[in-house]
Every structure is written in C-alpha cells, then in structure tokens.
Design a protein around this motif. Structure first.
Motif, PDB file in Angstrom:
ATOM      1  N   UNK A 194       1.047  -1.181   0.383  1.00 37.29           N
ATOM      2  CA  UNK A 194       0.047  -0.098  -0.428  1.00 37.29           C
ATOM      3  C   UNK A 194       0.963   1.810   0.135  1.00 37.29           C
ATOM      4  N   UNK A 200       9.972   3.854   6.128  1.00 37.66           N
ATOM      5  CA  UNK A 200       8.318   3.962   7.423  1.00 37.66           C
ATOM      6  C   UNK A 200       8.118   2.656   8.253  1.00 37.66           C
TER       7      UNK A 200
ATOM      8  N   UNK B  74       7.400   2.946  -3.901  1.00 39.17           N
ATOM      9  CA  UNK B  74       6.589   3.631  -2.591  1.00 39.17           C
ATOM     10  C   UNK B  74       5.248   4.506  -3.168  1.00 39.17           C
ATOM     11  N   UNK B  75       5.755   5.881  -3.530  1.00 44.12           N
ATOM     12  CA  UNK B  75       4.945   6.863  -3.857  1.00 44.12           C
ATOM     13  C   UNK B  75       3.725   6.571  -5.083  1.00 44.12           C
ATOM     14  N   UNK B  78       1.214   4.506  -3.751  1.00 46.23           N
ATOM     15  CA  UNK B  78       0.166   4.563  -2.969  1.00 46.23           C
ATOM     16  C   UNK B  78      -1.430   4.936  -4.567  1.00 46.23           C
ATOM     17  N   UNK B  93      -6.107  -7.866  13.356  1.00 39.26           N
ATOM     18  CA  UNK B  93      -6.212  -6.196  13.069  1.00 39.26           C
ATOM     19  C   UNK B  93      -7.833  -6.016  12.686  1.00 39.26           C
ATOM     20  N   UNK B 101      -5.033   1.283   7.820  1.00 33.76           N
ATOM     21  CA  UNK B 101      -3.045   0.923   7.246  1.00 33.76           C
ATOM     22  C   UNK B 101      -2.483   1.381   6.371  1.00 33.76           C
ATOM     23  N   UNK B 102      -3.802   1.790   4.800  1.00 37.35           N
ATOM     24  CA  UNK B 102      -3.285   2.209   3.543  1.00 37.35           C
ATOM     25  C   UNK B 102      -2.773   3.635   3.640  1.00 37.35           C
ATOM     26  N   UNK B 104      -2.368   5.184   6.947  1.00 36.85           N
ATOM     27  CA  UNK B 104      -1.278   5.182   8.261  1.00 36.85           C
ATOM     28  C   UNK B 104      -0.348   5.086   7.681  1.00 36.85           C
ATOM     29  N   UNK B 105       0.565   4.700   6.299  1.00 36.87           N
ATOM     30  CA  UNK B 105       1.568   4.602   6.066  1.00 36.87           C
ATOM     31  C   UNK B 105       2.006   5.306   5.426  1.00 36.87           C
ATOM     32  N   UNK B 106       1.083   6.070   5.037  1.00 33.14           N
ATOM     33  CA  UNK B 106       1.587   7.647   3.719  1.00 33.14           C
ATOM     34  C   UNK B 106       1.079   9.260   4.697  1.00 33.14           C
ATOM     35  N   UNK B 149      -9.912  -0.966   1.741  1.00 36.51           N
ATOM     36  CA  UNK B 149      -8.262  -0.919   1.564  1.00 36.51           C
ATOM     37  C   UNK B 149      -7.790  -0.145   0.517  1.00 36.51           C
TER      38      UNK B 149
END
Lengths: 272, 215
Positions: A194, A200, B74-75, B78, B93, B101-102, B104-106, B149
């Motif tokens: 994701x 991170x 990562x970018x 997203x 969870x 979560x998707x 939060x990581x950003x 998600x």
C-alpha cells in the motif's frame, strides 16, 4: 509471534544483565581506583642518612632532593623525632630497649600524583641513592609492584568481560529483531503493497530495539541502585558511587538497542 | 497510462512472459483472462513494480520500469490499489485497522484517517463490521474490506488478481458489481480472472493471455 515475544523477554533480560554487570564493574572500578589512589598517596620514601651527618649537609641535601622531578614534599626527621615516631608507632619508648638512640636521621618524601608508580619510584630512588650521606632508601617496594602489576590485569579483565557480555546482549537483540521481522512479514508485505516507504517499515523495528535496550538499562539501573543501597547500609557505608553511572548505563542500553536493531533490520528486512 | 512494450520476464531461465505489449487507458475496465499459470499475476506485479522485466519496458503513470528508483516505488504504489484472491488481510487487526493501514503508512493525520475510513466502509456496506476481525467475516465481506483498503488512497487503477477465486457465484457477482461501481467513478480496473461466466455479466475489453503471450 510467541517466539518473538519470548525472544524479546530474553533480549531485555540479557541487556539488563550485561548492563548490571557493567554497572557493578563500574562501582568496583571506582572504589578500587579510590582505594589505590589513597594507597599511593600514603606511600612515602624514607631516605636514611649517615648518623654523623652535619646540619649544613642536611640543608644541602634537602635542596638537592627538592630539585628532583616529582617530589611533592620533603620532611626532615631528626634522630629525636625518629624516636618519637617510633614511640607513636610501636607504643614503646626506644630508650626502654637500648640506651642510646640508634635511629638515624632521615628524610620522608612524598611524591606528586602520577609519580607514585613502581617504575617512577624506583627511578627516583636511584637518583636519591647517588646523593652524598645517604645510607639507605626504603619504600613499599613489594606493595607497589603488586598493585602496579595486577591492577592492569584486573582492569583489562574487567573490560574484556564487559565487552563479551555486551556482545552477547548485542547478538540477542539482533536475533530478537530478526525473529520479530519474520513474525511480522505479513504486515511488512502489506505495508509495502500500500505504499509504505522503507524508512516507515523499518522505523518500528529500530524503535523496538531501542526500547529493548532502554528497558534493559532501566532494569539494570534499578537493580544497581538497590545493590548500592544494600552495600551502603549493611556492608560498607563509604562505597564510592556516581549518578553518571546510571546515565552511562541508559546511554549504553539505548546505543546497544539502536545499533543492533539497525544492523538486523538492514540485513533481514530485504529478505521479507 | 499503463503501457507494456515487448516485455519479457524470465524466472530461472523459463519464460513467464514473452514479448507482451499492451495498453490500458485512463478509467478503462479491462479483463485479463487466461488459464492458471498463463502469466496474469506476473503482468499485475509488473504494474506495481513488484517485478521488473528482463527485456522491454513497463510504463505506469510517469514511471518507467527502466528508470524508476527504489525510493519512488512506494509513491507509485499509493496510486495503485491491489486486491488478491486470498484477500491478504491482517488477522490480528480489525476491519477498521486493516483499511486504515493504507492511510497510516502515507502519514495521513488520524482524524482524517477516521473520516475517510468510515466513509469508505459505509460505501462498502461494512461500517457495522468495523470492529470485527477478518476471520469473523464471510469471504465476500473480507474481499470488500480488501477492496476498501485498495481504493482508500483514491488510486487511478485497481488491480484485482482473481478477486472472486475463493467466492461462490453470487458473492462473486457482488464483488464484480463493487468493482464496476468503482470504475464508474473514474478509476481504471484491471481484473485478472479465469471465471469466463462471470465476465459475461458486464462486458468490457478483454486481454487474453496464454503461456506468457497475448493471444
């Protein structure tokens, strides 16, 4: 996950054990150092002179002695004073044993800090020996020799043991983080999916390592605190301690946790 | 938006994809069909840069497989939602946390996370299940959590790898309807499947693949 949790407990325990031992060695070192320092400070060189030496010569000798490097103080002990000291030390008047005073006049020399080692004292003693009217030079040769020879070994051994235990704690944290990474490989892959950056993903593991180090250090500090309290109350009230010791332990714990977890993350995260 | 130019993928000397060229346009809905092992999942993995071709180029948005840097991956991810046959939800969870979560990581603020997660769960008809754990849900519900998600970051494309593979026909149709709805809002969908009956319900462009080659 259970395996990782058990590993965490083991790692924290080993960190606290390692740091507790380092703390104990620290206290041992402090007290040893203080004790040896006092021993060295008490150390004096006695320079016995020819009993027939004249006052003039004595003054001249004193000047020569004072010029030697490392001399802190020079005190002249006349025959009469020597008799008094004898009485003080042995509780018996020398004149009770023999009729005339057999004690020679002498100089008592104290050395400056840093000159109180066997090597230096021997060198100074050699210089004194060359002076006129000097009969004999006495200092605690053997004691100094023992202290100088063994203290190095003791300190070196202490450092080696400390390093060894630290290394073991390091390996345990490293391994715990490795287990934690594999236990959480699902969440790691989903986080990457994701769009989590590697930084991170990595952060919680490093934070965990630092926490393990710090918690271990806190436990070690508490145990050490009570150990000090116990010793001071029941065994030796003059125990030398310093609050810096606790700061050092916390710093070491933090550093240990950070370095080992960083290395572990660097090695294992890419395999997940 | 997504372009493959003569893409070859080899694993252990065996060709998984051979000379694959294709193009998916903005907002398009495309089926990728073919038997198991034909290379469907490989095509999806190339799109989210989980895999790189040995030859040829994959272009996604402004990134090219030949030039993209590790730290850019990562970018781009997203902006790509991915859904799998086995859902890939975290069993320890809740539904809420899985979707959150998707975000939060950003680095989205938690008040913002709450608002957006609740909105998407409501859209998916899952808001009353937000505090449940995945294993307490039906297969269809789990897949809808996974879709939630996948779309919460408002991606330009959703990649669905056999999303109905573990579901019964009725639930499969529901999932397809959900993807259809997402597509209507402008998000492209690339769905890999070998369920030929299902895709007749909603007609879209179909890319056929067999033994690593487009047919």
């Amino acid at each position: 996950m259970k395996r990782a949790r058990l590993a965490t407990v083991i790692a924290v325990t080993s960190v606290s054990l390692a740091l507790l031992l380092i703390g104990l060695f620290g206290i041992f070192y402090l007290n040893m150092d203080r004790w040896i320092g006092r021993l060295r400070a008490k150390m004096e060189i006695e320079v016995f002179l020819d009993p027939t030496v004249k006052q003039e010569k004595i003054d001249q000798l004193r000047k020569s002695i004072q010029q030697i490097e490392g001399i802190e103080s020079v005190q002249f002990i006349s025959k009469e004073k020597a008799a008094k000291r004898f009485k003080q030390e042995f509780g018996q008047d020398i004149f009770d044993i023999i009729e005339n005073n057999p004690l020679p006049p002498s100089f008592v020399i104290h050395l400056k800090k840093g000159y109180r080692t066997y090597m230096r004292v021997s060198a100074i003693s050699g210089q004194l020996q060359k002076l006129d009217a000097v009969d004999e030079i006495v200092f605690q040769k053997q004691l100094l020799q023992i202290v100088d020879r063994y203290i190095q070994i003791v300190y070196l051994g202490t450092i080696l043991i400390g390093l060894m235990i630290t290394f073991i704690a390091f390996v345990l944290i490293y391994n715990t983080i490795r287990l934690t990474i594999y236990a959480r490989k699902d969440i790691i892959s989903i986080m990457r999916l994701v769009g989590a950056t590697e930084r991170f993903v990595r952060r919680p593991f490093v934070v965990e390592g630092m926490a393990q180090g710090l918690i271990g250090a806190a436990i070690a500090s508490i145990l050490l605190f009570y150990f000090i309290k116990f010793v001071k109350t029941f065994i030796y009230p003059y125990l030398a301690t310093t609050p810096y010791l606790f700061l050092i332990l916390l710093g070491l714990g933090w550093l240990l946790g950070m370095i080992s977890s960083r290395l572990s993350v660097g090695k294992h995260l890419q395999n997940v | 938006m997504i372009e493959f130019y003569n893409v070859n993928v080899q694993i252990d000397g065996k060709y998984i994809l051979r000379e694959v060229s294709l193009r998916i346009l903005k907002g398009e809905f495309v089926y990728l069909i073919g038997p198991s092992g034909a290379g469907k999942s490989t095509i999806l993995r190339l799109i989210y840069f989980d895999l790189f071709p040995q030859a040829g180029t994959v272009i996604v948005d402004k990134y090219s497989s030949a030039k993209i840097r590790r730290k850019d991956i990562p970018y781009i991810r997203r902006k790509i939602g991915v859904v799998f046959q086995d859902f890939k939800l975290l069993t320890d969870r809740t539904v809420y946390e899985n979707v959150a979560l998707a975000l939060r990581v950003t680095g989205v603020k938690s008040s913002e996370i709450k608002r957006r997660v609740m909105r998407i769960l409501t859209e998916m008809g899952l808001s009353q299940k937000r505090n449940h754990y995945p294993q307490e849900l039906s297969g269809g519900e789990q897949q809808r959590v996974a879709i939630a998600r996948a779309v919460i970051n408002e991606p330009f494309i959703v990649l669905a790898d056999e999303p109905t593979g573990n579901l019964d026909p009725r639930t499969s149709l529901e999932i397809l309807e959900t993807l259809e709805r997402i597509n209507k809002k402008g998000t492209a969908v690339l769905m890999a499947t070998h369920n030929y009956d299902l895709i007749r319900k909603f007609k879209h462009r179909t890319i056929k693949i067999n033994r690593g080659m487009i047919v």
